[in-house]
Design a protein around this motif. Structure first.
Motif, PDB file in Angstrom:
ATOM      1  N   THR A  25       1.001  -1.172   0.131  1.00 34.48           N
ATOM      2  CA  THR A  25      -0.042   0.205   0.002  1.00 34.48           C
ATOM      3  C   THR A  25       0.993   1.537  -0.058  1.00 34.48           C
ATOM      4  O   THR A  25       2.205   0.992   0.777  1.00 34.48           O
ATOM      5  CB  THR A  25      -0.854   0.086   1.169  1.00 34.48           C
ATOM      6  OG1 THR A  25       0.043   0.235   2.517  1.00 34.48           O
ATOM      7  CG2 THR A  25      -1.981  -0.909   1.178  1.00 34.48           C
ATOM      8  N   ILE A  26       0.296   2.424  -0.935  1.00 35.12           N
ATOM      9  CA  ILE A  26       1.046   3.443  -0.904  1.00 35.12           C
ATOM     10  C   ILE A  26      -0.105   4.372  -0.413  1.00 35.12           C
ATOM     11  O   ILE A  26      -0.885   4.907  -0.240  1.00 35.12           O
ATOM     12  CB  ILE A  26       1.420   4.020  -2.438  1.00 35.12           C
ATOM     13  CG1 ILE A  26       2.005   3.062  -2.824  1.00 35.12           C
ATOM     14  CG2 ILE A  26       1.860   5.221  -1.956  1.00 35.12           C
ATOM     15  CD1 ILE A  26       2.804   3.376  -4.249  1.00 35.12           C
ATOM     16  N   GLU A  27       0.776   5.503   1.061  1.00 35.64           N
ATOM     17  CA  GLU A  27      -0.322   5.748   2.150  1.00 35.64           C
ATOM     18  C   GLU A  27       0.127   7.444   2.035  1.00 35.64           C
ATOM     19  O   GLU A  27       0.877   7.328   1.553  1.00 35.64           O
ATOM     20  CB  GLU A  27      -0.299   5.707   3.718  1.00 35.64           C
ATOM     21  CG  GLU A  27      -0.868   4.197   3.548  1.00 35.64           C
ATOM     22  CD  GLU A  27      -0.983   4.025   5.376  1.00 35.64           C
ATOM     23  OE1 GLU A  27      -1.387   5.051   5.951  1.00 35.64           O
ATOM     24  OE2 GLU A  27      -0.591   2.791   5.460  1.00 35.64           O
ATOM     25  N   LYS A  28      -0.558   8.454   1.672  1.00 28.04           N
ATOM     26  CA  LYS A  28      -0.463  10.052   1.111  1.00 28.04           C
ATOM     27  C   LYS A  28      -0.730  10.416   2.295  1.00 28.04           C
ATOM     28  O   LYS A  28      -2.171  10.317   2.145  1.00 28.04           O
ATOM     29  CB  LYS A  28      -0.912   9.989  -0.465  1.00 28.04           C
ATOM     30  CG  LYS A  28       0.030   9.682  -1.338  1.00 28.04           C
ATOM     31  CD  LYS A  28      -0.822   9.601  -2.452  1.00 28.04           C
ATOM     32  CE  LYS A  28       0.120   8.793  -4.017  1.00 28.04           C
ATOM     33  NZ  LYS A  28      -0.341   8.690  -4.769  1.00 28.04           N
ATOM     34  N   HIS A  29      -0.805  11.716   2.989  1.00 22.78           N
ATOM     35  CA  HIS A  29      -1.404  12.157   3.225  1.00 22.78           C
ATOM     36  C   HIS A  29      -1.407  13.762   3.073  1.00 22.78           C
ATOM     37  O   HIS A  29      -0.026  14.522   3.238  1.00 22.78           O
ATOM     38  CB  HIS A  29      -1.145  12.630   5.362  1.00 22.78           C
ATOM     39  CG  HIS A  29      -1.423  13.503   6.592  1.00 22.78           C
ATOM     40  ND1 HIS A  29      -2.676  12.669   6.183  1.00 22.78           N
ATOM     41  CD2 HIS A  29      -1.097  14.043   7.211  1.00 22.78           C
ATOM     42  CE1 HIS A  29      -2.414  14.031   7.591  1.00 22.78           C
ATOM     43  NE2 HIS A  29      -2.114  14.624   8.070  1.00 22.78           N
ATOM     44  N   PHE A  30      -3.163  14.169   3.288  1.00 18.70           N
ATOM     45  CA  PHE A  30      -2.968  15.794   2.494  1.00 18.70           C
ATOM     46  C   PHE A  30      -3.176  15.703   3.744  1.00 18.70           C
ATOM     47  O   PHE A  30      -4.384  16.297   4.065  1.00 18.70           O
ATOM     48  CB  PHE A  30      -3.551  15.814   1.731  1.00 18.70           C
ATOM     49  CG  PHE A  30      -3.186  15.144   0.132  1.00 18.70           C
ATOM     50  CD1 PHE A  30      -2.953  16.002  -0.645  1.00 18.70           C
ATOM     51  CD2 PHE A  30      -3.988  14.100  -0.308  1.00 18.70           C
ATOM     52  CE1 PHE A  30      -2.291  15.695  -1.328  1.00 18.70           C
ATOM     53  CE2 PHE A  30      -3.788  13.133  -1.036  1.00 18.70           C
ATOM     54  CZ  PHE A  30      -2.211  14.096  -1.893  1.00 18.70           C
TER      55      PHE A  30
END
Length: 136
Positions: A25-30
């Protein structure tokens, strides 16, 4: 050289099988529209606004920060094909390829050197000095 090439190619194929079967999984926080952190194998680090978001959400009912999770699925099953799964023409091509491949590596006949055990005659005198012939 061929052994090195063979090892490199087999290592490449092993890594190809490994990476095609692994899921991650690739998690991104905006925070708003700004990308704060990207993480592949671990949890993403939250920004400082995350603590204030709880109070802001009670007032505006709209969160400021968001997390986006992309899941890349790997193969669950590998397909193992056998020689019998091929149709007759493919079996013939495969068999002829294997036969010609192994025919390339036939052993050369052993070379016989007839003068291998011949010893030259003993020199009684040095002919170059006797005839005074020198290479300059």
């Amino acid at each position: 050289m061929i052994k090195l090439l063979h090892k490199g190619f087999s290592m490449f194929l092993a890594l190809l099988v490994l990476f095609s079967t692994v899921s991650f999984t690739i998690e991104k926080h905006f925070c708003g529209d700004v990308l704060v952190d990207i993480s592949i194998f671990t949890e993403v680090d939250k920004c400082a606004m995350e603590t204030y978001e709880i109070a802001l959400e009670k007032i505006t009912k709209k969160p400021c920060c968001k997390d986006v999770v992309d899941v890349i699925e790997g193969q669950n099953e590998l397909k193992f094909s056998s020689f019998e799964d091929l149709d007759f023409e493919q079996q013939q091509i495969f068999a002829s390829y294997i036969y010609t491949y192994f025919s390339l590596f036939e052993e050369l006949p052993k070379l016989t050197i007839p003068h291998k055990d011949y010893s030259p005659p003993n020199l009684v005198t040095d002919i170059h000095v006797l005839d005074q012939v020198f290479i300059i």
